[in-house]
Design a protein around this motif. Sequence first.
Motif, short mmCIF file in Angstrom:
data_model
loop_
_atom_site.label_atom_id
_atom_site.label_comp_id
_atom_site.label_asym_id
_atom_site.label_seq_id
_atom_site.Cartn_x
_atom_site.Cartn_y
_atom_site.Cartn_z
N SER A 72 59.00 39.68 16.73
CA SER A 72 59.12 39.59 18.18
C SER A 72 58.86 38.16 18.65
CB SER A 72 58.12 40.54 18.85
OG SER A 72 58.09 40.31 20.25
N PRO A 73 59.67 37.67 19.58
CA PRO A 73 59.38 36.34 20.14
C PRO A 73 58.11 36.33 20.98
CG PRO A 73 61.15 37.40 21.37
CD PRO A 73 60.88 38.27 20.17
N ASP A 74 57.58 37.53 21.31
CA ASP A 74 56.36 37.64 22.10
C ASP A 74 55.13 37.97 21.25
OD1 ASP A 74 57.70 37.29 24.69
OD2 ASP A 74 58.64 39.22 24.21
N ASP A 75 55.29 37.90 19.93
CA ASP A 75 54.19 38.11 19.00
C ASP A 75 53.12 37.03 19.23
OD1 ASP A 75 52.52 38.32 16.74
OD2 ASP A 75 54.19 38.80 15.41
N ARG A 76 51.87 37.43 19.39
CA ARG A 76 50.78 36.49 19.62
C ARG A 76 50.07 36.09 18.34
NH1 ARG A 76 49.20 35.80 24.79
NH2 ARG A 76 47.02 35.46 24.20
N VAL A 77 50.62 36.50 17.20
CA VAL A 77 50.10 36.07 15.90
C VAL A 77 51.10 35.16 15.19
CG1 VAL A 77 49.32 36.85 13.61
CG2 VAL A 77 48.70 38.16 15.67
N VAL A 78 52.36 35.54 15.20
CA VAL A 78 53.43 34.78 14.53
C VAL A 78 54.35 34.19 15.59
CG1 VAL A 78 55.32 34.88 12.87
CG2 VAL A 78 53.31 36.33 12.55
N SER A 79 54.50 32.89 15.59
CA SER A 79 55.34 32.22 16.59
C SER A 79 56.82 32.37 16.25
CB SER A 79 54.99 30.74 16.65
OG SER A 79 55.41 30.08 15.45
N PRO A 80 57.70 32.21 17.23
CA PRO A 80 59.14 32.23 16.95
C PRO A 80 59.54 31.19 15.90
CG PRO A 80 58.78 32.44 19.31
CD PRO A 80 57.44 32.13 18.69
N ALA A 81 58.90 30.02 15.94
CA ALA A 81 59.22 28.99 14.95
C ALA A 81 58.85 29.44 13.55
CB ALA A 81 58.49 27.69 15.29
N ALA A 82 57.72 30.14 13.41
CA ALA A 82 57.31 30.65 12.10
C ALA A 82 58.28 31.73 11.60
CB ALA A 82 55.89 31.19 12.17
#
Length: 274
Positions: A216-226
Amino acid sequence: MTGERVRIIRAWEWARPERPARREVLTEVPEVDGAKPPLLFVPGFGHGAWAFAEHWLEHAASRGFPAYALSLRGHGGSAPAPAATLRSYTHDVVQAAAGLPRQAVLVGHGAGARVVAHALARYPARAAVLVAPVFGSWGTFGTALRRNPVGTLPAVFGGRLRLHRRQLFSRELPAGEARRYASQLDRPSRRAHWQLLTGRQPEPAVGRPPVLVLGSPDDRVVSPAALTRAARRYASAPLLFPGMGHDLMLDARWREPIDAILDWLEKGPTPAAG
């Protein structure tokens, strides 16, 4: 044989074999065996097989896929393992996959995706799916530390991982359910956490299986760049589910990502590019 080099024997692993451990594997199978590949779900650090048994196992079986969820040692109902390593976890995955009736699809979530990536160098998987993958870096740790210092820092030193529910789930998930899931997180291995940050990257996968990366682009653990970096490792782009949290398998709209995974498998994905 192709021109691809595959390392079958690792002398140091033969010299120092991994100790076996009791493993919890939860199972849901279809009423009729349609010869679809079995799925082996591998949860991330702090999570057990219960995280997939809540929704995804039964749903996968309802669509004809034999579904299995593994608790890594020290998690869920598996044997305690306070000194477990990434190698220990990889051993658990390879052994569990080797015991399935057919060549399996490995599905790893969070840090479990990193474990699956290591397992792919040892087990010839039918395919692999990396869900919100945490491949480990000081940048990832820094992000988690900024957003939740009280819960993140103790885990690095052997304490219990205490991710805030808003790091794991969207606001669509009722607060009571979010608290219940967060309360089930296990204490991870300190050694494995350090290896996640500083250890060597996974070797190339045996046989170049197709690999799907989603999050998810809204994940607060894994960033979109990651997410993009993880997908590029397998010459692909991530499949995104806006509005969802890190634990896609438990979030309010859990059905969307598992249906996307099963649709992808039913279409017969092609091997990853070399």
